[in-house]
Design a protein around this motif. Structure first.
Motif, PDB file in Angstrom:
ATOM      1  N   VAL A 138      42.859   2.762  36.097  1.00  0.00           N
ATOM      2  CA  VAL A 138      43.352   3.318  34.828  1.00  0.00           C
ATOM      3  C   VAL A 138      42.590   2.627  33.701  1.00  0.00           C
ATOM      4  N   ARG A 139      41.966   3.447  32.847  1.00  0.00           N
ATOM      5  CA  ARG A 139      41.352   2.891  31.627  1.00  0.00           C
ATOM      6  C   ARG A 139      42.419   3.002  30.547  1.00  0.00           C
ATOM      7  N   HIS A 140      42.832   1.842  30.022  1.00  0.00           N
ATOM      8  CA  HIS A 140      43.952   1.857  29.077  1.00  0.00           C
ATOM      9  C   HIS A 140      43.495   2.164  27.659  1.00  0.00           C
ATOM     10  N   GLN A 141      44.348   2.871  26.952  1.00  0.00           N
ATOM     11  CA  GLN A 141      44.092   3.207  25.551  1.00  0.00           C
ATOM     12  C   GLN A 141      43.736   1.940  24.780  1.00  0.00           C
ATOM     13  N   ALA A 142      42.662   2.026  23.973  1.00  0.00           N
ATOM     14  CA  ALA A 142      42.234   0.937  23.071  1.00  0.00           C
ATOM     15  C   ALA A 142      41.735  -0.300  23.813  1.00  0.00           C
ATOM     16  N   SER A 143      41.519  -0.197  25.129  1.00  0.00           N
ATOM     17  CA  SER A 143      41.046  -1.393  25.837  1.00  0.00           C
ATOM     18  C   SER A 143      39.585  -1.693  25.508  1.00  0.00           C
TER      19      SER A 143
END
Ligand code: AMP
Ligand code: MG
Length: 425
Positions: A138-143
């Motif tokens: 999972v690529r997290h928001q704002a990472s």
């Protein structure tokens, strides 16, 4: 005669970088190639914009599948298909999952992606055959970037990767430094344009074209003033005309000690302060560097100081002087950061014997090439007389022989000034 390094320092001290407020303009992203940011850029978007999948697979709740194995697979109900570009409609509850593709939005309730290779599809169910890592794929928001933080700083030149970032972050209006304006004039009674029939004894004004090309490649705007005859009045008028509209003026010819060399005298008459008259360099010994203070040297006045380079007339000397001395000045004036002002010297293995008289810092032109991971310098074939311009074509490096050294043997290391890559970092 000044040593080369001293001349370089004097020149860089004289140049004032463009002002990030007074000398900036707003442009569209589509016209941004090669431009230099005059203000930091921030985006209003997080990057990634939302939690998304890094794999083709299944969005799941980690708690459901942490014990999965091939011997004891976990069977989940499939509630939705989520391709990229689709906004998930369902919340994943215990015992459920969604088919998901790379880049697609994670659905509510799911926190982990199981890659397709670790699953087995059964109609509207999926068997999870291996336990994923918690929050795996999972690529997290704002990472990668959080909205409002600095994205790109002032002084960054915009090439393909920066433009990719700006486009992705939807930064379509950019504040950049204006392009420096460089007036170019060629002095000489003997000069004709490339379009005129050549009479015996005449010489084609190649400098104007070469310098205009160089200025364009450096990101400047060439203001071509044409050929000026070796008459003090004509020269005075041409120089006075060039100053108000320019950040820098490049003239060629008329700076030696010949009977027709008036440039220095006229610069002094027009109120310029002359800082350099000649440099211990070969080719290119005569080099005049002068500064017009703001509001002087012309009737209309210019609001900023104007740097004047009187380059040698000889086309090889003119271009070598330009690469060695004008390029750092252009870079500083343009708004580039300090680490990019200085000329780029690269250690290379010389593929030829290089000779100099040892009295002046000498530059020999040729090709700088990367061969199997090592830089090599190949001297251009033909004459290295400064009167020969023909073998200058395809030059990518100038091998430097320091004062006091007369010979660099084939196979020895030589410092090479990288030229012809005006856009390179
Ligand atoms: P000067 O520095 O004016 O004595 O010129 C030195 C040599 O360069 C002479 O052979 C000139 O004819 C030649 N030259 C001067 N200006 C140009 C030019 N704009 N384009 C090509 N050759 C030039
Ligand atoms: Mg001349």
């Amino acid at each position: 005669m000044l040593p080369v390094n001293q001349a370089e320092s004097i020149i860089l001290d004289l140049v004032q970088p463009l002002d990030s407020q007074l000398d900036s303009e707003i442009i569209d992203l589509s016209a941004a190639t090669g431009r230099i940011l005059a203000a930091p850029v921030t985006s209003q978007l997080d990057f990634p914009h939302w939690d998304n999948s890094a794999m083709d697979g299944y969005a799941v709740r980690y708690a459901d599948v942490h014990s999965a194995s091939e011997q004891q697979p976990i069977r989940l109900e499939l509630v939705e298909d989520i391709p990229a570009g689709y906004q998930p409609q369902k919340t994943i509850a215990a015992g459920q999952s969604a088919r998901i593709f790379t880049g697609a939005c994670m659905p509510q309730g799911a926190d982990t992606v199981v890659m397709q290779e670790h699953t087995l599809r059964e109609d509207n169910h999926v068997l999870i055959l291996q336990a994923p890592k918690p929050q795996g794929f999972v690529r997290h928001q704002a990472s990668f970037y959080r909205a409002g933080e600095p994205l790109l700083a002032t002084g960054i030149q915009l090439g393909a990767p920066e433009i990719a970032v700006l486009a992705a972050a939807q930064c379509t209006e950019l504040t950049v430094y204006r392009r420096p304006k460089v007036a170019i004039l060629s002095t000489g009674n003997e000069l004709v344009t490339p379009y005129q029939p050549l009479q015996p004894g005449q010489i084609v004004d190649s400098n104007q074209y070469a310098l205009a090309a160089w200025v364009t490649l450096c990101g400047g705007i060439p203001k071509v003033q044409g050929i000026v005859r070796d008459k003090p009045d004509a020269l005075k008028q041409a120089i006075a005309q060039a100053i108000p509209a320019a950040d820098m003026v490049l003239s060629t010819g008329g700076v030696s000690v010949g009977d027709y060399d008036y440039v220095d005298e006229i610069l002094a008459q027009l109120g310029a302060e002359i800082h350099i008259r000649s440099v211990a360099v070969k080719p290119g010994k005569p080099l005049t560097v002068a500064m017009f203070p703001p509001h002087q040297g012309n009737k209309k006045g210019s609001s900023h100081p104007v740097l004047y380079f009187g380059l040698p007339g000889n086309p090889v000397s003119a271009l070598v002087s330009c690469w060695r001395f004008v390029q750092p000045a252009m870079r500083k004036r343009s708004g580039l950061p300090m680490q990019r002002w200085k000329p780029r010297f690269i250690n290379a293995i010389s593929r030829n014997e290089l000779k100099s008289d040892g009295r002046r810092e000498s530059y020999l032109w040729g090709q700088l090439q990367l061969v199997e991971g090592n830089y090599e310098f190949n001297l251009a074939g033909g004459s290295h007389s400064s009167g020969n311009l023909i073998n200058l074509a395809q030059t990518t490096g100038l091998a430097m022989i320091p004062v006091g050294q007369t010979l660099i043997l084939e196979g020895e290391t030589v410092q090479v000034l990288s030229v012809g890559f005006e856009f390179s970092r």
